[in-house]
Design an enzyme around this catalytic site. Sequence first.
Site, PDB file in Angstrom:
ATOM      1  N   HIS A 186       0.828  -1.214   0.000  1.00  0.00           N
ATOM      2  CA  HIS A 186       0.000   0.000   0.000  1.00  0.00           C
ATOM      3  C   HIS A 186       0.857   1.256   0.000  1.00  0.00           C
ATOM      4  CE1 HIS A 186      -3.819  -1.846   0.171  1.00  0.00           C
ATOM      5  NE2 HIS A 186      -3.371  -2.694   1.071  1.00  0.00           N
ATOM      6  N   ASP A 439      -1.333  -9.253  -6.823  1.00  0.00           N
ATOM      7  CA  ASP A 439      -1.762 -10.496  -6.180  1.00  0.00           C
ATOM      8  C   ASP A 439      -1.261 -11.716  -6.952  1.00  0.00           C
ATOM      9  OD1 ASP A 439      -3.139 -10.016  -3.734  1.00  0.00           O
ATOM     10  OD2 ASP A 439      -4.660  -8.966  -4.896  1.00  0.00           O
ATOM     11  N   ARG A 449       2.500 -10.030   0.006  1.00  0.00           N
ATOM     12  CA  ARG A 449       2.914  -8.756  -0.589  1.00  0.00           C
ATOM     13  C   ARG A 449       3.189  -7.682   0.464  1.00  0.00           C
ATOM     14  NH1 ARG A 449      -2.674  -6.937  -3.612  1.00  0.00           N
ATOM     15  NH2 ARG A 449      -1.804  -4.848  -3.678  1.00  0.00           N
ATOM     16  N   CYS A 486      -3.388  -4.159 -14.776  1.00  0.00           N
ATOM     17  CA  CYS A 486      -3.696  -3.037 -13.884  1.00  0.00           C
ATOM     18  C   CYS A 486      -2.915  -3.149 -12.580  1.00  0.00           C
ATOM     19  CB  CYS A 486      -5.188  -2.931 -13.615  1.00  0.00           C
ATOM     20  SG  CYS A 486      -5.836  -4.330 -12.698  1.00  0.00           S
TER      21      CYS A 486
HETATM   22  C1  PEP Z   1      -3.491  -6.512  -8.122  1.00  0.00           C
HETATM   23  O1  PEP Z   1      -3.593  -7.398  -7.279  1.00  0.00           O
HETATM   24  O2  PEP Z   1      -2.565  -6.462  -8.968  1.00  0.00           O
HETATM   25  C2  PEP Z   1      -4.466  -5.403  -8.143  1.00  0.00           C
HETATM   26  C3  PEP Z   1      -4.456  -4.514  -9.114  1.00  0.00           C
HETATM   27  O3  PEP Z   1      -5.327  -5.307  -7.105  1.00  0.00           O
HETATM   28  P1  PEP Z   1      -4.945  -4.723  -5.652  1.00  0.00           P
HETATM   29  O4  PEP Z   1      -3.573  -4.171  -5.708  1.00  0.00           O
HETATM   30  O5  PEP Z   1      -5.973  -3.694  -5.346  1.00  0.00           O
HETATM   31  O6  PEP Z   1      -5.081  -5.957  -4.807  1.00  0.00           O
HETATM   32 MG    MG Z   2      -5.446  -7.575  -6.181  1.00  0.00          MG
END
Ligand code: PEP
Ligand code: MG
Length: 556
Positions: A186, A439, A449, A486
């Site tokens: 984050h 993820d 992560r 993304c």
């Molecule tokens: C991901 O997991 O790559 C994603 C875009 O979702 P988040 O980072 O919100 O888990």
């Molecule tokens: Mg994710």
Amino acid sequence: MEKALHGVGVSHGVAIGPVRHMGTAVLEPAATRIATEDAPREQARAQQAVDAVAADLIARGNLAGGEAQAVLEAQALMAQDPELMADVSRRIAVGSSAERGVYDAFAAYRALLASAGEYLAGRVADLDDVRNRIVARLMGVPMPGVPDSDEPYVLLARDLAPADTALLDPTLVLGFVTEEGGPTSHSAILARAMGVPAVVALPGATDLPEGVVVAVDGSSGELLVEPDAQRQAELRALAAERKAALAASSGPGQTSDGHRVPLLANVGGPGDVPAALAAGAEGVGLFRTEFLFLDDSKQAPTEEAQVEAYRKVLEAFPEGRVVVRVLDAGADKPLDFLTPADEPNPALGVRGLRTLLEHPEVLGGQLRALARAAEGLPVHLEVMAPMVADRADAKAFARACTEAGLRAKFGAMVEIPSAALRASSILREVEFLSLGTNDLAQYTFAADRQVGSLARLQDPWQPALLDLVAAAAGAAQAAGKSCGVCGEAAADPLLACVLTGLGVTSLSMGAASIPYVRAALAKATLAQCRRAAEAARAADSAEEARAAAHQVLSGE
Ligand code: PEP
Ligand code: MG
């Protein structure tokens, strides 16, 4: 003497300024006894700390004005409450240290307030804050919470939680450095959203003394301690040069030979839209709707409130594409009213789409709100589900969308290796894929992560991760459907070229990264991107993959 430390650069740019620590919760002072003859000195120390905290609160109030001033002045009065101070002195007289005396006296007063009914109980949090400030001052540790600073600073923290972010003043934070957190944590995502340079997974970051001047390079991951004036000037000049080169890049995303790769923005709500538009985003590739739900973890926002927030984002891209992800709760984003409290392993538990299928009223409410928000707008609305594991998941999601009367494209995020391996099966139910590489890396390498020491395994350059990207992109191409990225991988300019070479059809990232990715793509041909992708997949490690791709793309 200048000293260099190294971490993982996760958000471009250079920040130079004094460091301020994100204060952690104040620890309970030790209950060691002091000698009787030391009592007067400890009492004086306690009084000085109380006076200093009260004076600081009043000064802050004067600066803030309005309602905040009234609250801060009330806190200053609390700090200097004569009865409370008398209790502190009494406790010190019978053997407590200054910090322990303050701690215990406040605890007794707190219990009294808490039992005295609603209004007074509401002030318990303010009282705790005052106690923490006095104890922190006495113990010589940073004040808890977001740093108190009137001048811009580089924020140092062990890690940052989404809840911390609400309290940060973006005009004061020059950059972030965290000890924990990988490239997909984050802290990294937040730094990119704020457009400030950031370095994560930097061991020893929190040992740097408060106020020391550092220079942080969010591209290389280097942190210089006390760079001299000449070095600072050089770094500033370099940053300005890079910025000017980027400003010259504009227009839609494409390779030098015209292969289009739309560059989209990741947003958390309407507040992120201006930066996305300023960076020239061609739409939104990931609208993380959970931020609307994080404000109140006891219940979902009303459908009305959701319609309003969704519409603001949709209106901002009249002709563009907006991909909305339905609520991704659970694991690192728990919500009290949805997430089971007793899961042994939340990242592998009921999260994302799994949560929504167990709470169809929340999913239905969100989909209906989206249908209403898009009414009458020319926007290309696309809606996708997080954490789709297989065809059954994709089918359940598509059915929920149809039942809500949603006129949009339905898609699935590819965040679980099973979804990448069997992408063609999932594509029988949905019209597009979006790779959530954050993820996907976590689940491919069984590496949380949020754990900074595992950053090596969360590196999206890992060839195993590139293989999964290639599998999903290839399946989409065969089905004549789109497959974007993304996850944070899309924000790495070199990797963006490799992803393009792997067959990815769009790239979505924090707005601040868009110019960097646009500039990198514009320098490479599609054939070069494909060769770079092949070279990266042929490597045995993330470092080798990066070096191999760099060699192809720089023509070395
Ligand atoms: C991901 O997991 O790559 C994603 C875009 O979702 P988040 O980072 O919100 O888990
Ligand atoms: Mg994710």
